[in-house]
Motif scaffolding. Structure first.
Motif, mmCIF file in Angstrom:
data_model
loop_
_atom_site.group_PDB
_atom_site.id
_atom_site.type_symbol
_atom_site.label_atom_id
_atom_site.label_comp_id
_atom_site.label_asym_id
_atom_site.label_seq_id
_atom_site.Cartn_x
_atom_site.Cartn_y
_atom_site.Cartn_z
ATOM 1 N N SER A 1 23.554 82.355 47.252
ATOM 2 C CA SER A 1 24.416 82.353 48.429
ATOM 3 C C SER A 1 24.289 83.661 49.187
ATOM 4 N N SER A 2 24.694 83.624 50.460
ATOM 5 C CA SER A 2 24.654 84.806 51.307
ATOM 6 C C SER A 2 26.004 85.015 51.962
ATOM 7 N N ALA A 3 26.362 86.285 52.180
ATOM 8 C CA ALA A 3 27.623 86.625 52.825
ATOM 9 C C ALA A 3 27.424 87.867 53.672
ATOM 10 N N ARG A 4 28.328 88.085 54.612
ATOM 11 C CA ARG A 4 28.298 89.265 55.469
ATOM 12 C C ARG A 4 29.629 90.002 55.312
ATOM 13 N N PRO A 5 29.747 90.896 54.339
ATOM 14 C CA PRO A 5 31.031 91.543 54.072
ATOM 15 C C PRO A 5 31.416 92.649 55.044
ATOM 16 N N GLY A 6 30.490 93.049 55.883
ATOM 17 C CA GLY A 6 30.796 94.125 56.820
ATOM 18 C C GLY A 6 29.685 94.293 57.826
ATOM 19 N N ALA B 1 24.292 92.418 54.594
ATOM 20 C CA ALA B 1 24.241 91.070 54.034
ATOM 21 C C ALA B 1 24.186 91.189 52.523
ATOM 22 N N VAL B 2 24.919 90.334 51.831
ATOM 23 C CA VAL B 2 24.893 90.297 50.371
ATOM 24 C C VAL B 2 24.322 88.954 49.935
ATOM 25 N N GLU C 1 21.141 91.626 63.358
ATOM 26 C CA GLU C 1 22.352 92.416 63.157
ATOM 27 C C GLU C 1 22.438 93.023 61.756
ATOM 28 N N VAL C 2 21.548 92.622 60.846
ATOM 29 C CA VAL C 2 21.559 93.139 59.467
ATOM 30 C C VAL C 2 20.662 94.367 59.375
ATOM 31 N N ARG C 3 21.181 95.415 58.757
ATOM 32 C CA ARG C 3 20.407 96.645 58.587
ATOM 33 C C ARG C 3 20.242 97.040 57.121
ATOM 34 N N CYS C 4 20.904 96.314 56.215
ATOM 35 C CA CYS C 4 20.722 96.545 54.783
ATOM 36 C C CYS C 4 21.162 95.293 54.036
ATOM 37 N N VAL C 5 20.421 94.948 52.982
ATOM 38 C CA VAL C 5 20.725 93.783 52.147
ATOM 39 C C VAL C 5 21.096 94.259 50.748
ATOM 40 N N VAL C 6 22.160 93.712 50.199
ATOM 41 C CA VAL C 6 22.535 93.955 48.806
ATOM 42 C C VAL C 6 22.165 92.722 48.001
ATOM 43 N N ALA D 1 30.457 100.124 44.974
ATOM 44 C CA ALA D 1 29.463 101.198 45.000
ATOM 45 C C ALA D 1 28.192 100.746 45.723
ATOM 46 N N ALA D 2 27.734 99.522 45.429
ATOM 47 C CA ALA D 2 26.519 99.021 46.079
ATOM 48 C C ALA D 2 26.735 98.848 47.571
ATOM 49 N N ARG D 3 27.879 98.330 47.943
ATOM 50 C CA ARG D 3 28.168 98.137 49.361
ATOM 51 C C ARG D 3 28.395 99.478 50.059
ATOM 52 N N GLY D 4 28.914 100.451 49.332
ATOM 53 C CA GLY D 4 29.076 101.772 49.913
ATOM 54 C C GLY D 4 27.739 102.388 50.282
ATOM 55 N N LEU D 5 26.764 102.278 49.393
ATOM 56 C CA LEU D 5 25.427 102.775 49.704
ATOM 57 C C LEU D 5 24.826 101.978 50.855
ATOM 58 N N ALA D 6 25.029 100.659 50.835
ATOM 59 C CA ALA D 6 24.511 99.816 51.911
ATOM 60 C C ALA D 6 25.121 100.201 53.252
ATOM 61 N N ARG D 7 26.412 100.516 53.270
ATOM 62 C CA ARG D 7 27.055 100.932 54.519
ATOM 63 C C ARG D 7 26.467 102.236 55.043
ATOM 64 N N GLU D 8 26.180 103.165 54.123
ATOM 65 C CA GLU D 8 25.586 104.433 54.530
ATOM 66 C C GLU D 8 24.213 104.208 55.163
ATOM 67 N N ILE D 9 23.427 103.318 54.554
ATOM 68 C CA ILE D 9 22.105 103.010 55.103
ATOM 69 C C ILE D 9 22.247 102.274 56.427
#
Length: 255
Positions: free
Chosen positions: A4-9, A13-14, A45-50, A185-193
């Protein structure tokens, strides 16, 4: 059972794998994972994938039950192609991919993590390539991206695992956190990127892939040829049959 895929922020994309009980993926699961990662990376619109997973562990590799239960070599060939597709989708994703790893990460799981751009792991995460115990060869290409050469060879020959803390000391895991804190933690790094310019991130990903000293796609496909050779020789089937009687390991690890 699904990917599955989601867009938490914004910009993130996760992609989540959910194949209970241990995330041993069937052939179609690998192709579904590849498509989900490619689609996420293509989205402007996606700049990092988790890349994450639910359940007991991040990934237990190929579903060996499917391979043993399918006549002929169709399932093995499908798994080979599916793994190659999934690993390439992560490696070639247009934007950086952060792997969020918990529990066991075996065989194909190491292929995914070794193809990613960054790794955040839970304290309970363990990594290994038990291919020699499963009648297969492969993912040494990706294990070599996580540990030094001689350690890679020792781990490969012995089928031992290493902890997230050990990989953190080698510099291949960015951060090790309690399991409950892994998603944040993973999403935090993704947000920074993802806070960087989207075009420059895509250019940076292409540039970094372009300066790799090893062509990971060709290297992995070369390894897979020896898996098929082991199958034709009969040794792969003997080892897989023995593995079926050992329920203590994550059921279904393969490639």
């Amino acid at each position: 059972m699904a990917v599955s895929s989601a867009r938490p922020g914004p910009g993130i994309a996760v992609v989540t794998v959910d194949y209970p009980p241990v995330n041993a993926l069937p052939v179609q699961g690998w192709f579904d994972l590849a498509e989900a990662v490619r689609a996420a990376g293509r989205a402007p619109e996606v700049r990092c994938v988790v890349l994450a997973a639910t359940g007991r562990g991040f990934n237990a590799g190929v579903d060996l039950k499917e391979i043993r239960g399918t006549a002929g070599h169709a399932a093995l060939l499908g798994a080979n192609r599916g793994c190659a597709a999934a690993f390439s989708a992560v490696y070639d994703c247009e934007v950086p991919v952060v792997a969020a790893v918990h529990g066991h990460c075996l065989g194909g799981g190491v292929g995914l993590v070794g193809s990613a751009d960054a790794v955040v792991a839970a304290e309970d995460a363990t990594f290994g390539v038990p291919e020699l115990d499963r009648g297969a060869l492969g993912a040494a290409t990706h294990l070599a991206r996580l540990v030094p050469q001689h350690l890679m060879r020792t781990l490969y020959y012995t089928a031992r695992t290493v902890t997230a803390r050990e990989l953190h000391r080698h510099g291949s895991v960015w951060q090790v956190v309690p399991r409950a804190e892994l998603p944040a933690a993973a999403r935090g790094l993704a947000r920074e990127i993802a806070a960087k310019d989207g075009l420059l991130l895509r250019l940076a990903k292409a540039a970094l892939n372009g300066i790799e000293p090893v062509d990971v796609r060709r290297s992995y496909r070369y390894e897979q040829g020896f898996t098929f050779e082991a199958t034709l020789d009969g040794v792969a089937d003997r080892l897989r049959a023995g593995f079926g009687g050992r329920p203590s390991s994550p059921a279904g690890e393969g490639r």
